[in-house]
Design a protein around this motif. Structure first.
Motif, PDB file in Angstrom:
ATOM      1  N   SER A  41      48.173  67.942  38.331  1.00 19.79           N
ATOM      2  CA  SER A  41      47.620  66.851  39.359  1.00 19.79           C
ATOM      3  C   SER A  41      47.730  67.326  40.857  1.00 19.79           C
ATOM      4  CB  SER A  41      47.937  65.366  39.393  1.00 19.79           C
ATOM      5  OG  SER A  41      47.868  65.045  37.906  1.00 19.79           O
ATOM      6  N   LEU A  42      46.639  67.688  41.422  1.00 15.64           N
ATOM      7  CA  LEU A  42      46.717  68.163  42.897  1.00 15.64           C
ATOM      8  C   LEU A  42      46.061  67.285  43.777  1.00 15.64           C
ATOM      9  CD1 LEU A  42      46.037  70.772  40.832  1.00 15.64           C
ATOM     10  CD2 LEU A  42      46.182  72.037  42.802  1.00 15.64           C
ATOM     11  N   ALA A  43      46.743  67.277  45.119  1.00 17.21           N
ATOM     12  CA  ALA A  43      46.300  66.764  46.225  1.00 17.21           C
ATOM     13  C   ALA A  43      46.150  67.425  47.364  1.00 17.21           C
ATOM     14  CB  ALA A  43      47.265  65.525  46.486  1.00 17.21           C
ATOM     15  N   LYS A  44      45.029  67.194  48.175  1.00 16.64           N
ATOM     16  CA  LYS A  44      44.836  67.889  49.360  1.00 16.64           C
ATOM     17  C   LYS A  44      45.532  67.270  50.397  1.00 16.64           C
ATOM     18  CE  LYS A  44      41.119  70.229  51.629  1.00 16.64           C
ATOM     19  NZ  LYS A  44      39.559  70.460  51.580  1.00 16.64           N
ATOM     20  N   VAL A  45      46.693  67.893  50.979  1.00 16.13           N
ATOM     21  CA  VAL A  45      47.601  67.195  51.915  1.00 16.13           C
ATOM     22  C   VAL A  45      47.389  68.103  53.294  1.00 16.13           C
ATOM     23  CG1 VAL A  45      49.812  66.336  52.441  1.00 16.13           C
ATOM     24  CG2 VAL A  45      49.066  66.173  50.103  1.00 16.13           C
ATOM     25  N   ASP A  46      47.087  67.831  54.328  1.00 13.59           N
ATOM     26  CA  ASP A  46      47.013  68.469  55.494  1.00 13.59           C
ATOM     27  C   ASP A  46      45.993  69.647  55.473  1.00 13.59           C
ATOM     28  OD1 ASP A  46      48.615  66.561  57.038  1.00 13.59           O
ATOM     29  OD2 ASP A  46      50.465  67.615  56.294  1.00 13.59           O
ATOM     30  N   GLY A  47      44.911  69.316  54.538  1.00 10.78           N
ATOM     31  CA  GLY A  47      43.959  70.345  54.390  1.00 10.78           C
ATOM     32  C   GLY A  47      44.480  71.559  53.424  1.00 10.78           C
ATOM     33  N   LYS A  48      45.399  71.263  52.563  1.00  7.13           N
ATOM     34  CA  LYS A  48      45.819  72.389  51.704  1.00  7.13           C
ATOM     35  C   LYS A  48      46.075  71.614  50.268  1.00  7.13           C
ATOM     36  CE  LYS A  48      49.734  75.180  51.089  1.00  7.13           C
ATOM     37  NZ  LYS A  48      51.164  75.547  51.257  1.00  7.13           N
ATOM     38  N   TRP A  49      45.555  72.261  49.264  1.00 10.10           N
ATOM     39  CA  TRP A  49      45.699  71.767  47.822  1.00 10.10           C
ATOM     40  C   TRP A  49      47.198  72.214  47.404  1.00 10.10           C
ATOM     41  CZ3 TRP A  49      42.482  68.356  45.636  1.00 10.10           C
ATOM     42  CH2 TRP A  49      41.190  68.462  46.269  1.00 10.10           C
ATOM     43  N   GLN A  50      47.882  71.172  46.755  1.00  3.92           N
ATOM     44  CA  GLN A  50      49.146  71.284  46.269  1.00  3.92           C
ATOM     45  C   GLN A  50      49.355  70.590  44.867  1.00  3.92           C
ATOM     46  OE1 GLN A  50      51.298  70.067  49.870  1.00  3.92           O
ATOM     47  NE2 GLN A  50      52.455  72.048  49.922  1.00  3.92           N
ATOM     48  N   ILE A  51      50.105  71.290  44.057  1.00  2.51           N
ATOM     49  CA  ILE A  51      50.541  70.415  42.615  1.00  2.51           C
ATOM     50  C   ILE A  51      51.441  69.706  43.288  1.00  2.51           C
ATOM     51  CG2 ILE A  51      51.271  70.763  40.532  1.00  2.51           C
ATOM     52  CD1 ILE A  51      50.497  73.674  40.732  1.00  2.51           C
ATOM     53  N   VAL A  52      50.926  68.125  42.878  1.00  2.00           N
ATOM     54  CA  VAL A  52      52.014  67.175  43.117  1.00  2.00           C
ATOM     55  C   VAL A  52      52.655  66.618  41.748  1.00  2.00           C
ATOM     56  CG1 VAL A  52      51.015  66.219  45.190  1.00  2.00           C
ATOM     57  CG2 VAL A  52      50.083  65.452  42.896  1.00  2.00           C
ATOM     58  N   ALA A  53      51.925  66.685  40.691  1.00  4.02           N
ATOM     59  CA  ALA A  53      52.768  66.407  39.405  1.00  4.02           C
ATOM     60  C   ALA A  53      52.087  67.512  38.474  1.00  4.02           C
ATOM     61  CB  ALA A  53      52.453  65.060  39.001  1.00  4.02           C
ATOM     62  N   LYS A  54      53.025  67.533  37.191  1.00  2.79           N
ATOM     63  CA  LYS A  54      52.677  68.676  36.244  1.00  2.79           C
ATOM     64  C   LYS A  54      53.217  67.698  34.960  1.00  2.79           C
ATOM     65  CE  LYS A  54      54.482  72.692  34.283  1.00  2.79           C
ATOM     66  NZ  LYS A  54      54.523  73.800  33.832  1.00  2.79           N
ATOM     67  N   VAL A  55      52.338  67.727  33.932  1.00  2.00           N
ATOM     68  CA  VAL A  55      52.930  67.216  32.544  1.00  2.00           C
ATOM     69  C   VAL A  55      52.384  68.421  31.615  1.00  2.00           C
ATOM     70  CG1 VAL A  55      52.591  64.972  33.038  1.00  2.00           C
ATOM     71  CG2 VAL A  55      50.586  65.943  32.091  1.00  2.00           C
ATOM     72  N   PHE A  56      53.300  68.878  30.827  1.00  2.00           N
ATOM     73  CA  PHE A  56      53.008  69.654  29.742  1.00  2.00           C
ATOM     74  C   PHE A  56      53.543  69.584  28.452  1.00  2.00           C
ATOM     75  CE2 PHE A  56      57.414  70.282  31.259  1.00  2.00           C
ATOM     76  CZ  PHE A  56      58.054  70.793  30.242  1.00  2.00           C
ATOM     77  N   HIS A  57      53.100  70.321  27.487  1.00  2.00           N
ATOM     78  CA  HIS A  57      53.611  70.319  26.177  1.00  2.00           C
ATOM     79  C   HIS A  57      53.848  71.849  25.914  1.00  2.00           C
ATOM     80  CE1 HIS A  57      54.285  68.949  21.936  1.00  2.00           C
ATOM     81  NE2 HIS A  57      53.514  69.977  21.628  1.00  2.00           N
ATOM     82  N   ALA A  58      55.065  72.181  25.384  1.00  2.00           N
ATOM     83  CA  ALA A  58      55.227  73.392  24.862  1.00  2.00           C
ATOM     84  C   ALA A  58      55.108  73.581  23.304  1.00  2.00           C
ATOM     85  CB  ALA A  58      56.789  73.969  25.068  1.00  2.00           C
ATOM     86  N   TYR A  59      54.499  74.460  22.671  1.00  2.00           N
ATOM     87  CA  TYR A  59      54.206  74.702  21.227  1.00  2.00           C
ATOM     88  C   TYR A  59      55.331  75.825  21.018  1.00  2.00           C
ATOM     89  CZ  TYR A  59      49.872  72.406  22.307  1.00  2.00           C
ATOM     90  OH  TYR A  59      49.129  71.399  22.623  1.00  2.00           O
ATOM     91  N   LEU A  60      56.157  75.591  19.955  1.00  2.00           N
ATOM     92  CA  LEU A  60      57.008  76.649  19.736  1.00  2.00           C
ATOM     93  C   LEU A  60      56.417  77.650  18.793  1.00  2.00           C
ATOM     94  CD1 LEU A  60      59.858  77.616  19.490  1.00  2.00           C
ATOM     95  CD2 LEU A  60      60.444  76.082  17.790  1.00  2.00           C
ATOM     96  N   ASP A  61      56.503  79.013  19.086  1.00  2.00           N
ATOM     97  CA  ASP A  61      56.043  80.176  18.131  1.00  2.00           C
ATOM     98  C   ASP A  61      57.019  80.370  17.009  1.00  2.00           C
ATOM     99  OD1 ASP A  61      54.607  82.150  17.268  1.00  2.00           O
ATOM    100  OD2 ASP A  61      55.188  83.487  18.885  1.00  2.00           O
ATOM    101  N   GLU A  62      56.774  79.717  15.863  1.00  4.10           N
ATOM    102  CA  GLU A  62      57.600  79.819  14.553  1.00  4.10           C
ATOM    103  C   GLU A  62      57.161  80.878  13.758  1.00  4.10           C
ATOM    104  OE1 GLU A  62      58.236  75.928  12.722  1.00  4.10           O
ATOM    105  OE2 GLU A  62      57.800  75.088  14.858  1.00  4.10           O
TER     106      GLU A  62
END
Length: 149
Positions: A128-149
């Motif tokens: 999730s990104l927000a434009k703060v003071d004219g600049k896009w920044q990541i404000v939150a990241k959710v992830f899922h890691a897949y284990l290479d088996e």
């Protein structure tokens, strides 16, 4: 029902007069999508080079990170990512696909599919990104890691 083809929307009312009516929604210019993808790419390029300082530039200082690695829920600040990067002997080799899933003039969601060549994890991130003071920044990241088996 709202349907969003390409650069405009149709809004359908329900009831006896249910016919489509155009909404005056403005499309987002392509340059704005590129700005969002460039902001998300700071994170990706930082991971690719192993540059912690550069990686952190893509995130707002108060950014949060949540996700699963080996069925264990992880949560914290951007330091969760930076600390992981510190444990790597060398930066991973990977291919990545970034896609803007949705965008408003001040917010955006980017999906990142990361396929790592080394025997480790592959990731799906939603940033999730927000434009703060004219600049896009990541404000939150959710992830899922897949284990290479």
């Amino acid at each position: 029902m709202i349907r969003a083809p390409a650069a405009h929307c149709l809004y359908y009312r329900t009831g006896p007069d249910s016919k489509p009516c155009r909404r005056g929604l403005k499309p987002i210019p392509a340059s704005q999508y590129n700005e969002v993808l460039d902001a998300a790419a700071i994170y990706v390029d930082g991971m690719r080079t192993g540059d912690l300082a550069y990686t952190s530039k893509g995130f707002r200082d108060t950014a949060t990170v949540y996700g699963y690695i080996e069925d264990k829920f992880q949560e914290g600040s951007v330091n969760l990512i930076l600390n992981y990067m510190k444990t790597q002997k060398e930066p991973p080799v990977f291919s990545v696909n970034l896609s803007v899933i949705g965008m408003t003039p001040s917010t955006a969601v980017v999906k990142c599919e990361m396929d790592i060549d080394a025997p480790e994890y592959e990731y799906t991130d939603f940033m999730s990104l927000a434009k703060v003071d004219g600049k896009w920044q990541i404000v939150a990241k959710v992830f899922h890691a897949y284990l290479d088996e």
